[in-house]
Design an enzyme around this catalytic site. Structure first.
Site, short mmCIF file in Angstrom:
data_model
loop_
_atom_site.label_atom_id
_atom_site.label_comp_id
_atom_site.label_asym_id
_atom_site.label_seq_id
_atom_site.Cartn_x
_atom_site.Cartn_y
_atom_site.Cartn_z
N CYS A 142 0.83 -1.21 0.00
CA CYS A 142 0.00 0.00 0.00
C CYS A 142 0.87 1.26 0.00
O CYS A 142 1.54 1.56 1.00
CB CYS A 142 -0.92 -0.03 1.22
SG CYS A 142 -1.84 1.49 1.50
N CYS A 202 -0.06 3.96 2.64
CA CYS A 202 0.35 3.49 3.97
C CYS A 202 1.80 3.89 4.24
O CYS A 202 2.15 4.34 5.34
CB CYS A 202 0.22 1.98 4.08
SG CYS A 202 -1.47 1.35 3.86
#
Length: 320
Positions: free
Chosen positions: A33, A36
């Site tokens: 991600c 993230c």
């Protein structure tokens, strides 16, 4: 204040942290991600500046490796930040939103400032020693009503004071101690035998023992010197049985093992304590020539599991 986020490796570990910390901030992420990774440095900084033992804990949860936790809290977008208060979700932030995350943190700053020292087991701000990374204080898993202490002096505190989360009165800087003794001390000799049942099956990683005998007094008690641990007993042993039984782990505490809080941080052989329903702490002898031995506080560090019926650990009556 320098502790960063705790990496969660199991649901049991996460459950233990929810029980031991009043506020838990959880970052659900994945290695693939991009957003993230972008917000990770900010989260790391917030964790290091705001973490408080027993009060505020920051954790990181890889949703791919911990899909059971992600599913339980309906995490469908990454990153997702959940704020837990007293074990329940209080706020949710979906996506890498630094402004919203900082806003929530500003509220945390105010709340952290209002958190005082607790009075229940496993909580409070008093920190006897560092907790190993990845584990939590699970002292609140102790079933207090089932504890039994043998050879305690009649005028010492009740066994439950050992698990109190407040700072021992012996550490008060003004030198005044509580009129009610908040420690236990042996009676006839320098031995104690303590039976501790748990509310769940736990994994024990570290034992923290605080002992604060008065300095300079002629008949002052000793600190524990040699300790034997036994696990998964349905009831307490007697002293002769303990002496004749091979312990799960034998521990020798030296003078250099005690920190400035009077606490010895004792690592356990973790592989032997993976499924623990009870532990017996046998103080076989004190660390000197004193006739008695004293313990002010006990902390149990590890992972907590699911609750279970305590009836299985009820002590056998004398007439049975």
């Amino acid at each position: 204040m320098s502790q960063g986020p705790v990496s969660i490796s199991s649901k049991e570990q996460f459950t233990g942290i929810l029980k031991s910390s009043k506020i838990v901030v959880a970052d659900f992420y994945a290695d693939w991600c991009g957003p993230c990774k972008q917000i990770a440095p900010l989260y790391e900084t917030l964790a290091k500046s705001l973490s408080r033992p027993g009060a505020v804990t920051f954790v990181k949860i890889n949703s791919d490796n911990n899909s059971d936790i992600a599913s339980e809290y309906s995490v469908s977008a990454l990153p997702t930040f959940l704020v837990f208060r007293d074990g329940k979700v209080d706020e949710t932030i979906r996506g890498a939103n630094p402004a919203q995350l900082k806003k929530v943190v500003e509220k945390l700053v105010t709340e952290v400032g209002s958190l005082g020292e607790g009075s229940g087991s496993g909580g409070g701000d008093w920190k006897p020693a560092e907790i190993p990374k990845g584990y939590s204080d699970i002292t609140d898993e102790v079933e207090l009503r089932g504890c039994e202490l043998l050879n305690a002096a009649d005028d010492a505190g009740p066994v439950k004071v050992l698990f109190d989360s407040s700072k021992p009165s012996a550490l008060n800087r003004d030198g005044n101690t509580s009129p009610k003794k908040d420690f236990v001390q042996s009676g006839a000799d320098d031995q104690l035998l303590l039976f501790i049942p748990f509310q769940s099956v736990v994994k024990l990683h570290t034992l923290q023992i605080t002992s604060l005998p008065p300095q300079g007094e002629e008949d002052a008690p000793a600190r524990p010197g040699v300790i034997h641990l036994y696990i998964n007993r349905p009831q307490n042993m007697d002293f002769s049985e303990a002496d004749d039984t091979e312990p799960t782990q034998a521990i020798e505490i030296n003078a250099g093992d005690w920190n400035s809080n009077g606490t010895a941080n004792i690592p356990l052989r973790f592989v032997k304590f993976q499924k623990t329903t009870s532990v017996i702490i046998y103080v076989q002898k004190g660390d000197g020539e004193a006739e008695t031995v004293r313990i002010d506080r006990l902390r149990l560090i590890g992972d907590a599991g699911a609750k279970r019926e305590m009836g299985k650990l009820q002590k056998v009556g004398e007439d049975e």
